[in-house]
Design an enzyme around this catalytic site. Structure first.
Site, PDB file in Angstrom:
ATOM      1  CG  ASP A 349     -37.857 -20.986 -23.805  1.00  0.00           C
ATOM      2  OD1 ASP A 349     -39.016 -20.924 -23.365  1.00  0.00           O
ATOM      3  OD2 ASP A 349     -37.067 -20.016 -23.819  1.00  0.00           O
ATOM      4  CD  GLU A 385     -42.627 -21.511 -25.160  1.00  0.00           C
ATOM      5  OE1 GLU A 385     -43.371 -21.291 -24.188  1.00  0.00           O
ATOM      6  OE2 GLU A 385     -41.425 -21.146 -25.196  1.00  0.00           O
TER       7      GLU A 385
END
Length: 695
Positions: A349, A385
């Site tokens: 993330d 990401e």
């Protein structure tokens, strides 16, 4: 009768955490700036603190002690002494019970109360005013764990990147509505490992499931006060402990390992979505749960004014990976999940935050270098990401070799093209071939591009063709949260519709969108439930919706949904059966075989090669991509126009056969039908794949 006083010896500074060696437990915790660390022992219910034992030794900034009388199952926490001086970056407060960063399991959940804050909530001096209330009564406790488990003959599927098809899913959302499962296991690791659930995934044809965060996390206070919860889980507080909410009643942390083993038995990889960029402690007005009270100045990046945090995550803080011990914690955590839990890979993330030197991103940052040289982590799947909320945070294509990246440009371009936006053909042509302009450097391969048209963050596939606007009112933020640029089209009716014309158009667009993702070069990713038309009623930021809005339905769907699911299954079979659709290298890198060129060829509807002036035509919405190999020739034809277009086929001695037709929802590895004429009618809003009968 008085409890016998716990014996504690000097122990060892390694390994960090609570380590059971078969005879006792070694406790070790890093804090460079503490003055004293106390180990707090609790009763079996976690309600009563039985004893505080000072860790006797301090070696290389690690506090440690060995307790020969403690056994697995013991509940514990820490109290860490030191200066409470937020203006200097220190927030020590021994009144607050702290979680061990290396805890392998947590017992209980947080009960939000002002006592969990290190400062006096509501005081005029805010975080500068120290709070002296004990927080133990509302804090979860750490658990001493014996991590040993019998894995049997567990074998990692080790799916090659070019063969990988990812299914992004949520542990609870996957099974919470499955009435065939016992109520006790719905929404848990045990539920996800049920043979009926695994059979569904295998039948679909995916190779790897990517789990939204399953490391221990808490529901944010502001959500709890609104009657909501942090459903997605991007609020980590324990990097080694599985989230207790996904363990069935009476179960243990080993349920996670058993889930992995059963998925492996079915040939499915398990990829974890992990959050190492920030923690659940928030900004300077957040709670003191662990890292902040252990050594705030070491664990977090502080601003020019050390009272405040340098935040590139939008979540209040940024983990300080420039600190060697903090970096070690992250690396130890990753290795734990791979070695002890047999995880096959990670999706990181806000991964740009992991490569920062404060303002600047560096693809050779210490974290990336540490992973690259690690003999364990360098061998698993790594997915970034590629953005965060800081300056220059968008870093798509700039991650080092060995990493794949979520390609949001693929998502936006594909949606825009099929919606009918002008001038999208050149951009889509790049995406169909693996986005080489982004990823083809330093030996990276097409699989570095993770291609998706829908993910947990945003509209589902069904909602992409059903809503023009987001509808996030249930989140309680006046519809101000979530992205407004969705590149979606409701096909003439906002939301649910009974109009057959609208529904037919939506079905056609869904088939074209999913086919583009599955048939492009790169690594395709599907969102849980997209294969059966799951809708979130237009909510494109469902992070707090732990209900049927986000849960997968296991009831038999409509005929349309059933037909779409079958179509997706067949599409995946087509991809797996044709090497040209999943090439290991960028096509222009491969050598020619005999007289057959492996260069991709772009065709106009008249069968001629596309020229520069054609690409500059904003109204161009029809094109063909001819892929050639030593034994195969495949042509992907795309028509985003509102009307049918005749397409002249390339010359072939044996003719062509249709493998995929999104206009009719047909797909087959053995061909749907032959192309009877030299010209094929390419229906409006459709993608057709044809194959040369002679290879």
């Amino acid at each position: 009768m008085h409890r016998k006083k716990t014996i504690i010896r000097s122990g060892s500074s390694f390994p960090l955490g609570a380590h059971w060696d078969g005879a006792g437990v070694n406790f070790a915790i890093f804090s460079a700036n503490a003055t004293k660390v106390e180990l707090c022992l609790f009763d079996n219910g976690g309600r009563r603190e039985l004893e505080r034992v000072q860790l006797p030794e301090y070696t290389h900034e690690v506090w440690h002690g060995y307790c020969p009388d403690i056994r697995p199952g013991q509940l514990y926490g820490y109290r860490v002494h030191g200066p409470y001086a937020p203006e200097a970056g220190h927030r020590f407060n021994p009144n607050k019970l702290l979680l061990d960063p290396y805890a392998l399991a947590l017992y209980g959940d947080i009960k939000w109360h002002d006592a969990v804050f290190g400062y006096r909530v509501g005081h005029s001096r805010e975080d500068l005013a120290m709070d002296r209330r004990d927080s133990a009564f509302v804090m979860p406790k750490c658990v001493v764990v014996d991590p040993a488990v019998t894995w049997g003959n567990d074998i990692r599927p080790d799916v090659p990147w070019c063969e990988t098809i990812i299914y992004e899913t949520h542990v609870k959302g996957m099974t919470a509505r499955n009435q065939d499962l016992g109520e006790r296991v719905r929404g848990t690791f045990a539920g996800l490992s049920d043979e009926r659930v695994i059979e569904r995934l295998v039948k679909l044809g995916v190779t790897s499931i990517e789990l939204l965060p399953v490391q221990a996390f808490f529901d944010d206070r502001y959500l709890v006060e609104k009657g909501l919860s942090n459903y997605w889980g991007y609020n980590t507080i324990g990097f080694f402990a599985p989230a207790a909410r996904y363990i069935s009643p009476g179960g243990s942390i080993h349920e996670f390992k058993m889930m992995v083993r059963k998925l492996h038995e079915a040939g499915l990889e398990v990829i974890m979505d992990v959050v190492y960029n920030h923690t659940a402690e928030g900004n300077h007005l957040g709670p003191t749960l662990s890292f902040r009270g252990i050594d705030n100045a070491s664990y977090y990046l502080l601003g020019d004014d050390p009272r405040f945090y340098f935040d590139t995550t939008g979540c209040g803080n940024t983990v300080n990976l420039r600190n060697q011990r903090v970096l070690q914690m992250v690396m130890d955590s990753l290795r734990y999940w791979v070695q002890e839990c047999h995880i096959d890979g990670f999706r990181f993330d806000l991964a740009s935050a992991l490569g920062r030197d404060r303002e600047n991103f560096d693809h050779n940052a210490v974290f990336f270098e540490a992973v690259r040289q690690d003999p364990v982590l360098s061998m698993v799947k790594l997915i970034a990401e590629p953005w965060d909320m800081g300056p220059e945070g968008y870093q798509l294509g700039n991650f080092p070799p060995g990493w794949a990246e979520w390609n949001d440009q693929f998502r936006d371009t594909t949606r825009s093209f099929w919606k009918g936006d002008e001038g999208m053909a050149p951009a889509l042509s790049s995406k169909l071939l693996g986005s080489s302009e982004l990823f083809e450097k330093r030996g990276r391969r097409p699989w570095a591009s993770v291609n998706f048209v829908a993910a947990h963050d945003g509209f589902t596939l069904n909602d992409v063709v059903s809503y023009n606007e987001k509808h996030n009112e249930p989140n309680g933020e006046d519809n101000n949260d979530g992205h407004s640029a969705n590149y979606s089209w409701n096909c003439g009716a906002e939301g649910e519709s009974n109009d057959p014309t609208v529904l037919d158009l939506r079905d056609r667009l869904k088939r074209a969108l999913i086919a583009t993702a599955l048939l492009s070069q790169g690594t395709p990713m599907l969102l849980m439930g997209d294969e059966i038309g799951r809708s979130q009623q237009g909510n494109n930021n469902s992070y707090c919706q732990d209900n049927e809005t986000t849960w997968l339905s296991w009831e038999k769907g409509s005929e349309r949904d059933e037909a779409f699911q079958v179509f997706v299954q067949k599409l995946i079979k087509v991809r797996k059966s044709r090497k040209l659709l999943r090439q290991e290298k960028y096509v222009h890198d491969q050598p020619a075989h005999g007289t057959s060129s492996t260069e991709p060829q772009w065709l106009r509807p008249d069968g001629q090669a596309l020229e520069a002036k054609d690409w500059n035509e904003a109204q161009m919405r029809t094109m063909g991509l001819l892929l050639s190999g030593p034994t195969e020739r495949i042509c992907i034809l795309l028509n985003a126009h509102f009307e049918d277009i005749p397409f002249t086929m390339p010359p072939s001695e044996s003719g062509w056969s249709v493998l995929v037709d999104t206009s009719s929802g047909e797909a087959s590895v053995n061909s749907v039908r032959p192309v009877s004429d030299a010209s094929l009618i390419l229906p409006a809003r459709s993608l057709i794949v044809v194959e040369d009968n002679n290879g």
